[in-house]
Design a protein around this motif. Structure first.
Motif, PDB file in Angstrom:
ATOM      1  N   UNK A 156      -4.825  -2.835   8.271  1.00 53.73           N
ATOM      2  CA  UNK A 156      -5.647  -2.642   7.075  1.00 53.73           C
ATOM      3  C   UNK A 156      -5.567  -1.190   6.597  1.00 53.73           C
ATOM      4  N   UNK A 157      -5.820  -0.962   5.290  1.00 51.70           N
ATOM      5  CA  UNK A 157      -5.849   0.414   4.788  1.00 51.70           C
ATOM      6  C   UNK A 157      -6.876   1.281   5.510  1.00 51.70           C
ATOM      7  N   UNK A 201       1.835   3.759  -3.945  1.00 49.13           N
ATOM      8  CA  UNK A 201       0.706   3.679  -3.012  1.00 49.13           C
ATOM      9  C   UNK A 201       0.887   2.492  -2.074  1.00 49.13           C
ATOM     10  N   UNK A 202       1.338   1.361  -2.642  1.00 47.31           N
ATOM     11  CA  UNK A 202       1.559   0.184  -1.804  1.00 47.31           C
ATOM     12  C   UNK A 202       2.625   0.449  -0.752  1.00 47.31           C
ATOM     13  N   UNK A 217      -6.791  -1.767  -1.723  1.00 49.28           N
ATOM     14  CA  UNK A 217      -6.082  -2.968  -2.143  1.00 49.28           C
ATOM     15  C   UNK A 217      -5.844  -2.994  -3.642  1.00 49.28           C
ATOM     16  N   UNK A 218      -6.859  -2.594  -4.416  1.00 50.20           N
ATOM     17  CA  UNK A 218      -6.709  -2.518  -5.873  1.00 50.20           C
ATOM     18  C   UNK A 218      -5.683  -1.463  -6.262  1.00 50.20           C
ATOM     19  N   UNK A 219      -5.730  -0.328  -5.561  1.00 49.46           N
ATOM     20  CA  UNK A 219      -4.766   0.742  -5.826  1.00 49.46           C
ATOM     21  C   UNK A 219      -3.348   0.272  -5.530  1.00 49.46           C
ATOM     22  N   UNK A 271     -13.420   0.455   1.661  1.00 52.22           N
ATOM     23  CA  UNK A 271     -12.137   1.166   1.682  1.00 52.22           C
ATOM     24  C   UNK A 271     -10.991   0.193   1.463  1.00 52.22           C
ATOM     25  N   UNK A 272     -11.040  -0.947   2.116  1.00 51.94           N
ATOM     26  CA  UNK A 272      -9.961  -1.927   1.988  1.00 51.94           C
ATOM     27  C   UNK A 272      -9.886  -2.507   0.576  1.00 51.94           C
TER      28      UNK A 272
END
Length: 390
Positions: free
Chosen positions: A297-298, A282-283, A273-275, A268-269
């Motif tokens: 963390x996400x 999103x960030x 993180x890529x997103x 998930x992270x």
């Protein structure tokens, strides 16, 4: 006290979130229409947004236009990252300007401030007393949602006062001053801060109003706090996790739900993180979640979101219930209004109201026509108070 509500919505920007935020700056915060239009034309990214509104804020402040300046500091603050020192600075500037604009209200007791001890911090509460006594004394307790600040709602306070309603407005954990100075992170167990406020002021038979995410928080509190007689969801929030992911596509939603069930935190992270690297919105959204919930963390963020759901507790709400929605809410899935209404099987009474573009109230929480919404709520409160007190 100034109660100059702007009516109507505008197409400022092609990006829905920014367009809504720009309308909010105009209708709620007191920004200048022409300045907002010109700024919007220059904004393509979040960095553009911050740059433009900081520039406008400094210009307005130098010209003595305090309301405009406060609106633009609030606008810049909205999209600033919690990792940016300017986040706290713009918040302080905004609050300071609003307190200066409304200094007579604070000085003469029109707004009475209290700090209610809670956990390791405090809950800030503003109290505005009803102007005269009636046979039925209506008491309203209102709280915010995910990203509002109580200073934005001062005109609403005056509206309730003129309706002769005893009005309490508070920022709970994760909101405004309670987060910034009280160091309280948001909790889904909203009955706890509500209980603290009711206990402190010895309140009973109240109407609880929650705005935006408060459309979950207030019903949640009502399910477990029986001193609440009436509850108003000013905006639908049947399930926050589903709402946040509703614009990301069914496939992504399915994958993420599966990974959370499997507790695959590392995956998930990585995906989130890529997103976040590719998508600045999103960030911003996930980093704002870190800030509000106190997580790092996400994976932790998404786990927190899943707690904010009425799916399994709607049947516990027994009070009179007013559910408010709008036809062109860019954030809330339309079917959530009807799913929430259907799930409230044990309420004493249910009233649903969907505002439309013809009423200039079609956007999220209907900020395009705030007086219309306030009149709807106040009339409903008084009707349901009389019903059980005669």
């Amino acid at each position: 006290m100034k109660t100059d509500f702007k009516i109507g919505t505008h197409q400022f920007h092609k990006e829905p979130n920014m367009n809504y935020a720009l309308n909010r700056i105009y209708a709620v915060n007191g920004g200048d229409l022409d300045e907002i239009k010109k700024a919007a034309a220059k904004i393509q990214t979040i960095d553009d947004w911050i740059k433009e509104f900081l520039r406008l804020a400094d210009t307005a402040l130098s010209e003595g236009r305090l309301m405009n300046a406060s609106a633009y500091f609030r606008a810049a603050n909205f999209y600033l990252s919690c990792n940016d020192s300017r986040k706290r600075e713009t918040y302080e500037k905004y609050v300071s300007l609003i307190r200066d604009i409304y200094k007579e209200e604070f000085a003469n007791g029109g707004i009475r401030e209290k700090h209610v001890p809670f956990a390791d911090g405090y809950i800030p509460v503003w109290h505005n007393e009803a102007t005269c006594s009636e046979e039925v004394k209506n008491t309203v307790v209102m709280h915010l949602g995910y990203d509002s600040i109580k200073e934005e709602l001062i005109p609403i306070i005056d509206y309730f006062r003129r309706a002769n309603i005893d009005f309490y407005l508070f920022e709970g954990p994760g909101q405004g001053e309670a987060l910034q100075k009280g160091n309280l992170w948001m909790t889904h167990e909203w009955e706890k801060p509500v209980k603290a406020v009711l206990d402190h002021f010895n309140l009973n038979d109240v109407t609880l109003i929650g705005i935006s995410l408060g459309g979950y928080l207030a019903p949640r509190a009502a399910a477990f706090e029986k001193r609440i007689s009436r509850v108003i969801a000013w905006g639908v929030m049947y399930d926050f996790f589903d709402t946040v992911l509703s614009r990301r596509g069914k496939f992504f939603k399915y994958i993420l739900k599966t990974l959370l069930i499997l507790r695959a935190s590392a995956i998930v992270n990585i995906i989130a993180g890529l997103k976040m690297k590719r998508d600045t919105y999103a960030r911003w959204g996930i980093e704002q979640g870190f800030y509000v919930y106190g997580v790092k963390t996400p994976y932790e963020y998404f786990c927190k979101l899943k707690n904010y759901s009425m799916k399994k507790i709607s049947h516990l709400v027994l009070q009179d219930f007013l559910l408010l929605g709008s036809t062109h809410d860019h954030f809330i899935p339309q079917d959530h209004f009807f799913r929430q209404a259907k799930a409230l099987v044990n309420v004493r009474s249910f009233t649903g109201r969907i505002f439309t573009k013809y009423e200039k109230a079609e956007n999220h929480v209907s900020f395009g026509n705030t007086p219309l919404v306030l009149d709807c709520m106040i009339n409903w409160i008084k009707e349901h108070s009389r019903r059980y007190n005669t």
